[in-house]
Scaffold this motif. Structure first.
Motif, mmCIF file in Angstrom:
data_model
loop_
_atom_site.group_PDB
_atom_site.id
_atom_site.type_symbol
_atom_site.label_atom_id
_atom_site.label_comp_id
_atom_site.label_asym_id
_atom_site.label_seq_id
_atom_site.Cartn_x
_atom_site.Cartn_y
_atom_site.Cartn_z
ATOM 1 N N ILE A 1 0.838 -1.204 0.000
ATOM 2 C CA ILE A 1 0.000 0.000 0.000
ATOM 3 C C ILE A 1 0.871 1.252 0.000
ATOM 4 C CG2 ILE A 1 -1.619 1.351 1.405
ATOM 5 C CD1 ILE A 1 -2.851 -1.423 2.214
ATOM 6 N N ASP B 1 -6.336 4.309 -1.101
ATOM 7 C CA ASP B 1 -7.741 3.948 -0.891
ATOM 8 C C ASP B 1 -7.901 2.538 -0.316
ATOM 9 O OD1 ASP B 1 -6.716 3.035 -3.316
ATOM 10 O OD2 ASP B 1 -8.693 2.892 -4.243
ATOM 11 N N LEU B 2 -6.799 1.843 -0.087
ATOM 12 C CA LEU B 2 -6.847 0.484 0.456
ATOM 13 C C LEU B 2 -6.276 0.419 1.865
ATOM 14 C CD1 LEU B 2 -5.589 -1.671 -2.565
ATOM 15 C CD2 LEU B 2 -7.932 -1.338 -1.820
ATOM 16 N N THR B 3 -6.720 -0.589 2.608
ATOM 17 C CA THR B 3 -6.121 -0.922 3.897
ATOM 18 C C THR B 3 -5.610 -2.357 3.785
ATOM 19 O OG1 THR B 3 -8.123 -1.881 4.853
ATOM 20 C CG2 THR B 3 -7.838 0.512 5.086
ATOM 21 N N ASP C 1 -8.135 -4.979 3.181
ATOM 22 C CA ASP C 1 -8.752 -5.055 1.852
ATOM 23 C C ASP C 1 -8.049 -6.044 0.928
ATOM 24 O OD1 ASP C 1 -10.622 -3.064 2.485
ATOM 25 O OD2 ASP C 1 -9.259 -1.465 1.829
ATOM 26 N N ILE C 2 -6.827 -6.423 1.278
ATOM 27 C CA ILE C 2 -6.031 -7.307 0.419
ATOM 28 C C ILE C 2 -6.040 -8.711 1.010
ATOM 29 C CG2 ILE C 2 -3.766 -7.709 -0.612
ATOM 30 C CD1 ILE C 2 -3.204 -4.696 -0.223
ATOM 31 N N LEU D 1 -6.009 -7.520 -7.521
ATOM 32 C CA LEU D 1 -5.748 -6.167 -7.041
ATOM 33 C C LEU D 1 -5.652 -5.168 -8.195
ATOM 34 C CD1 LEU D 1 -5.390 -4.869 -4.281
ATOM 35 C CD2 LEU D 1 -2.942 -5.300 -4.451
#
Length: 87
Positions: free
Chosen positions: A15, A22-24, A27-28, A39
């Motif tokens: 990230i 916009d990701l944490t 989220d992955i 992704l």
């Protein structure tokens, strides 16, 4: 560091290095493909991930075929780092 911790650390680094603000890490998914339908990373991102591996873990990937085997998903990257990393 165990594999679970390494995977979480990798998500945070991905990230940060790729500026995916916009990701944490949550989220992955560990087994989510990094490229294509997963992704959605591109070839420029793959170069950034190779730099990340070199800078953070002392892993120098020079062969594109090896890079394609390593940069599949977070789980595969973590396993590769655990086996080949210098830190």
């Amino acid at each position: 560091m165990d594999t679970t911790q390494l995977r979480e650390q990798l998500k945070t680094q991905i990230i940060k290095f790729l500026n995916l603000t916009d990701l944490t890490p949550a989220d992955i998914k560990d087994d989510e493909p990094l490229f294509g339908d997963g992704l959605g990373l591109d070839s420029i991102d793959s170069l950034e991930l190779i730099v990340l591996l070199k800078k953070e873990y002392g892993i120098d990937i020079r062969d594109p075929r090896e890079g394609r085997k390593v940069l599949i998903d977070v789980a595969t990257m973590a396993d590769y780092i655990a086996e080949h990393g210098k830190k």
